[in-house]
Structures are given as C-alpha cells and as structure tokens.
Scaffold this motif. Structure first.
Motif, short mmCIF file in Angstrom:
data_model
loop_
_atom_site.label_atom_id
_atom_site.label_comp_id
_atom_site.label_asym_id
_atom_site.label_seq_id
_atom_site.Cartn_x
_atom_site.Cartn_y
_atom_site.Cartn_z
N TYR A 7 24.51 4.10 -11.64
CA TYR A 7 24.65 4.25 -12.59
C TYR A 7 26.20 5.38 -13.63
O TYR A 7 26.42 4.28 -14.43
CB TYR A 7 23.47 4.29 -13.96
CG TYR A 7 23.07 3.94 -14.94
CD1 TYR A 7 24.37 2.27 -15.49
CD2 TYR A 7 23.10 5.22 -16.11
CE1 TYR A 7 23.79 2.24 -16.52
CE2 TYR A 7 23.10 4.62 -17.41
CZ TYR A 7 23.46 3.42 -18.06
OH TYR A 7 23.84 2.97 -19.27
N GLY A 8 25.22 5.96 -13.05
CA GLY A 8 26.68 6.54 -13.27
C GLY A 8 28.33 6.38 -13.10
O GLY A 8 28.64 7.46 -14.34
N PHE A 9 28.26 6.85 -11.85
CA PHE A 9 29.46 6.80 -11.35
C PHE A 9 29.79 5.10 -11.93
O PHE A 9 30.91 5.34 -12.62
CB PHE A 9 29.04 6.34 -9.69
CG PHE A 9 29.51 7.48 -9.03
CD1 PHE A 9 30.76 8.77 -9.09
CD2 PHE A 9 28.23 8.50 -8.73
CE1 PHE A 9 30.82 9.49 -8.58
CE2 PHE A 9 28.75 9.57 -7.95
CZ PHE A 9 29.43 9.98 -8.11
N ALA A 56 29.50 8.91 -24.36
CA ALA A 56 29.55 9.21 -23.33
C ALA A 56 30.94 9.75 -22.74
O ALA A 56 31.38 10.37 -21.57
CB ALA A 56 29.52 7.98 -22.00
N SER A 57 31.90 9.06 -23.63
CA SER A 57 33.79 9.10 -23.24
C SER A 57 33.77 10.35 -24.33
O SER A 57 34.39 11.38 -23.34
CB SER A 57 34.37 8.09 -23.67
OG SER A 57 33.76 6.81 -23.29
N VAL A 340 24.07 12.11 -30.74
CA VAL A 340 23.38 12.49 -29.56
C VAL A 340 22.82 13.86 -30.20
O VAL A 340 22.72 14.50 -29.95
CB VAL A 340 24.45 12.30 -28.65
CG1 VAL A 340 23.54 12.38 -27.26
CG2 VAL A 340 24.74 10.21 -28.24
N GLN A 341 21.20 13.76 -30.02
CA GLN A 341 20.81 14.18 -29.90
C GLN A 341 20.16 14.97 -28.91
O GLN A 341 19.30 14.49 -28.03
CB GLN A 341 19.38 14.68 -30.23
CG GLN A 341 18.26 15.44 -30.39
CD GLN A 341 18.69 17.08 -31.14
OE1 GLN A 341 19.74 16.95 -32.24
NE2 GLN A 341 18.84 18.42 -30.79
N ASP A 352 22.99 6.93 -20.28
CA ASP A 352 24.77 6.97 -19.93
C ASP A 352 25.55 7.83 -19.89
O ASP A 352 26.47 8.13 -19.37
CB ASP A 352 25.22 5.59 -21.20
CG ASP A 352 24.69 5.79 -22.45
OD1 ASP A 352 24.09 6.29 -22.66
OD2 ASP A 352 25.69 5.22 -23.23
N VAL A 353 25.19 8.60 -21.04
CA VAL A 353 25.64 9.24 -21.66
C VAL A 353 25.65 10.94 -20.37
O VAL A 353 26.38 11.83 -19.75
CB VAL A 353 25.83 10.41 -22.92
CG1 VAL A 353 25.81 12.23 -22.87
CG2 VAL A 353 25.70 9.44 -24.15
#
Length: 504
Positions: A7-9, A56-57, A340-341, A352-353
């Motif tokens: 999922y990370g990739f 995430a970006s 995001v915390q 996702d992050v």
C-alpha cells in the motif's frame, strides 16, 4: 505487514509523489552542500510550498529534503573541510585527508554508496520494526541518556591523535563552552557576560566551521607558499577495488544498525550517530593510528550511520509524535500545518501518510545515488580552483551560513574567534574532534544528570538501578580503563615469565 508495504509503494509510486520525492532530495542535496545551512534551513524554505498539498505528498517532499541534505553535506566536508551539516563533521576527519592525497573521487564515491546503503537498510528496519522499536525510545529515561553520553565521552582517548592529556583538555574546554547560555533548570545566566545574543548558547555549526574550516583557512594563509596559487591536487578515480568494497562492507552492516537505533532515541540524531560510528570503527580497527590520515573506513562508518539515523528519527516522530531534534520538530510542524497529528493513532487515521513516506524513502535513496554519483567528477573540480580563490569562497560560505542561522553579527565574531582557537589548537597539537564531541554531548549530559538527580532526590545510585544504564556505564569503564589494565596485565605476565626463566 506485506499488505501495508505494498500500500505504501502504491502511494509513493504515483507520478505526483515521485516528482515531490525528487524535488525534496534535489533541494536537500544542494542546500546540504553549502556549509552552515543544513536540513533545518532547507525544510524551513520548503514549508510554505506544503500549504494546500496532500498530507502524504507534503511529508514525502519534506522527508526527501531531510535525508537529502544529510546525503549532500558530506561533499563540503570532504572537499573543503567545511561540514555542510553537523552530521557530517566526522566524515571530514578522514574524507578531507583523502582529498588532499588525490583520492577525492574515491572518498565522494564511498560517501555516496555508504549513504545509500545506510539509508536503505535503515528504511527496511523502519518498515519492519517501527511500531515495536518505538517502545525502546519510551524506555530511555534521564539515567539511560546520561550513561549513553558517558559512553560517548569515554571514546575521547581514541581521538587523541597522540597525546591523551591534550585530548582530555580539549574535551574539558568543549564541555565548558557547552554550558554557555541560560541554565534551563534555574534560569541563571552562565558565561553570557550580559550579552543577549549568548542567552541561547553557541550554535554547533559556529563551533564546527570555526574549528575546522576557518582554522584550515588560517593555516593555509599563514603557511602560504608559491604553490598555493596553483592547486595541483588530483581528483583520482571513482572506482572502488575489491579490497575497498571489502573494507567498507563491515562498517555498512554494523553502523546501519547502530545509526538506526541511535536515530530512534529522541535527542540523539545523526551527529551523535556519526561520531559513535567513527569512534567504534576506530576501536575495532587493527590499525587505529591510520584514522584521521585518510582511512576509507573513517568515511564509510559516519556516512552510513548519519543516513541510517535520519530514517530512525522518523520512528518517534510518526509513532509517538515526539520530535527528537530541531529538524524533526520542523517536520512535526509541517505535518500539523497539513492537518495530520503524529502519534500512536497515526497508523489507523493516516496509513497513507505513514506507509507512503516510508516507501518513498526507497525511491528517494535511489534518486540520491543517481544524482550524486554522475556529478562527483564535476564536484571534485573544486579542488582545481586556485587556493587563494578557494579560501575566499570558504570564508564567504561560512559567514553566510552562520549569519543565516541567527541573523546576528556577533555570531560572526564568535565564528572568527573559534577559527583563531582552532588554528592555535593545531599549532600546539590539541585535537579538535574531542572538543566537538564534548560540546555535542555536554548539554544533553548535564540535562540528563540533573533530571536523574531530581527524580532520585540526589541519590547517585539511581544510575546503577537501571539495567540499561548500568550496562552502558560498565562498557564506558571498560573502554576507558580496559586498554591500560590489559597492558599492565600483559607487562606483568612478561616480567613474571622473565623472572622464572632467569631463576631457572
């Protein structure tokens, strides 16, 4: 775990995030090469770009800036003896002598390859063990940190370059300089002379650039000759022999693990990891006297460790929400800006992050290797610049780098002062590495000691109650007194055998 990795990739390999990863590592590498700027400056510059971005970006780009600046910082350390970032100071101990011997190409190639290997291996560890290793970070209290700092200081004798007494004196001065500023516990001023610019102490880069870069400039100017106006230093080949690969494989394996573990500990970071790796490799070497004179392992060890530590620093940041350094504190701020915390719930709330950033580090490390290896011959052309021009450039970069940290002119005067101190230390044989090491560890050691004393109501036995701190203190004692005791035992045995043979 495999599903999370895939999922990370999936997140990291989107075209958008690939571009952001490339931008991050490119900007980080360029800024890391400039003496005095470093990852904090790079991330501060990039934070405005993160407004409105996908979380995430944004973190993929910021993470690329962070480990990219550490990756690029070795260039100025090797070529100019002017560390680009604090984590690459130890690289200059053997990298700069290699450049002076005409092996700049090989030193830069080793730095690039070991940075890639250390970064990649630590990312694997981060991916597999992040939720579990975070418990290690929580288990370290003031007593464990104090013992760890003592272990670091115990290696000062190994950095003596001849005279242990001079190394210890140099370290004592470093500890004194580390106390400058306002005492965080009592609020009293120490060695500030009433000057508000010294309330927060002296920045590490001011000390490092003064003792290494400006001291080198002073030595070149004072001992100038006609050859100074034509620099004939060769770059040398980038190719590594089979023996070179064999020599660096051990440090890569050992210090990827060491760097990752030290990076996990809040407050430790790439600088301490690189110093500990360098000193550990020197102790393991069969020829420790070759370190500081262009030993390839002296470049491989700190470069592996400092890049491994950058990945390790993401463990407390992402899993606990604890920034371990000023750089990760900026990253924490960037995450909060995009909503995001970080913390224990991050794996559930923002997978996702979390997994996207970890997977992006693989891609970023490949980008760094592709960016750096082809341009090494171009970077090494710096050595062909006539020294009178090169000296001017080094001084300018140092002044700009220090002024950019605080925008305070008194810090420029302090930089020059440390340059003068560094020159006289060289002149009279006082080594600079123990000074730097003591300066790095001094503040943390004092803070941990005083916290431990407060917790235990002044009972010194608190350091012996924790198994981790007791083990670290025993190792430190063996490191300090073990060689002397072994020599005494060996000499005693030889005298005993000699008496027996004579009596016989």
């Amino acid at each position: 775990m495999i599903e999370n990795i895939l999922y990370g990739f999936q997140i990291a390999l989107s075209m958008e995030n690939i571009i952001y990863a490339f931008i991050g590592v490119f900007v980080g590498t360029i800024i890391g090469m400039l003496p005095g700027l470093g990852p904090m400056t790079a991330i501060a510059i990039m934070i405005p770009m993160s407004y409105g971005m996908n979380p995430a970006s944004a973190l993929i780009m910021m993470a690329g800036v962070y480990y990219g600046s550490i990756f690029g910082g070795s260039t100025s350390s090797i070529l100019l003896n002017a560390p680009g970032v604090s984590g690459t100071v130890a690289t200059s101990f053997d990298g700069y002598p290699m450049a002076q011997q005409g092996k700049a190409g090989k030193a830069l190639a080793v730095a690039a390859i070991c940075s890639f290997a250390g970064g990649t291996l630590s990312v694997i560890a981060l991916m597999l063990f992040a939720p579990y290793v975070s418990k290690l970070a929580i288990s370290f209290g003031p007593t464990e940190y104090f013992a760890l700092m003592i272990l670091g200081l115990s290696a000062i004798a190994g950095l003596s370059e001849g005279s242990t007494v001079k190394a210890l004196l140099s370290a004592c001065v470093g500890l004194i300089v580390a106390t400058i500023g306002i005492d965080g516990q009592t609020g009293t001023q120490r060695f500030t002379f009433g000057n508000a610019s010294l309330y927060e102490g002296i920045d590490f880069l001011i000390v490092a650039l003064g003792l290494f870069a400006l001291a080198e400039v002073a030595q070149l100017v004072i001992t100038r000759t006609k050859s100074m106006f034509t620099n004939k230093t060769s770059v040398g080949s980038l190719r590594l022999s089979k023996q070179d690969v064999k020599d660096i494989s051990g440090p890569v394996g050992r210090h990827s693990i060491l760097g990752f573990i030290i990076g996990v500990l809040p407050g430790a970071g790439a600088t301490i990891a690189s110093f500990m790796a360098y000193m550990g490799e020197r102790k393991l070497s069969k020829d420790p006297s070759s370190f500081g004179k262009g030993n390839i392992k002296g470049v491989a060890a700190p470069e592996t460790a400092n890049n491994a530590a950058t990945s390790g620093a993401f463990v407390p940041l992402l899993t606990l929400g604890i920034p371990g350094s000023g750089t990760t504190a900026l990253l924490l701020g960037a995450l909060l800006v995009v909503g995001v915390q970080p913390g224990p719930l991050m794996l559930q709330d923002h997978p996702d992050v979390f997994w996207g950033v970890i997977a992006s580090m693989y891609i970023g490390n490949v980008f760094l290797l592709i960016l750096n290896l082809p341009v090494i011959p171009l970077l090494a052309k710096i050595l062909f610049i006539p020294k009178q021009i090169l000296i001017s450039l080094i001084v300018i970069f140092c002044l700009i780098g220090v002024y950019a940290v605080s925008f305070d002119t008194i810090h420029l005067l302090i930089l020059v002062l440390f340059g003068i101190v560094g020159y006289f230390m060289r002149l009279y044989g006082f080594p600079a590495p123990p000074f730097i090491l003591a300066f790095i560890l001094g503040g943390m050691m004092e803070q941990s000691f005083r916290q431990a004393m407060t917790i235990s109501n002044g009972a010194y036995t608190v350091f012996l109650k924790s198994g981790v701190s007791l083990t670290l203190l025993i190792i430190a004692a063996l490191s300090l007194f073990g060689p002397s005791l072994w020599n005494l035992i060996r000499n005693g045995k030889s005298l005993f055998n000699k008496d027996i043979s004579q009596g016989g």
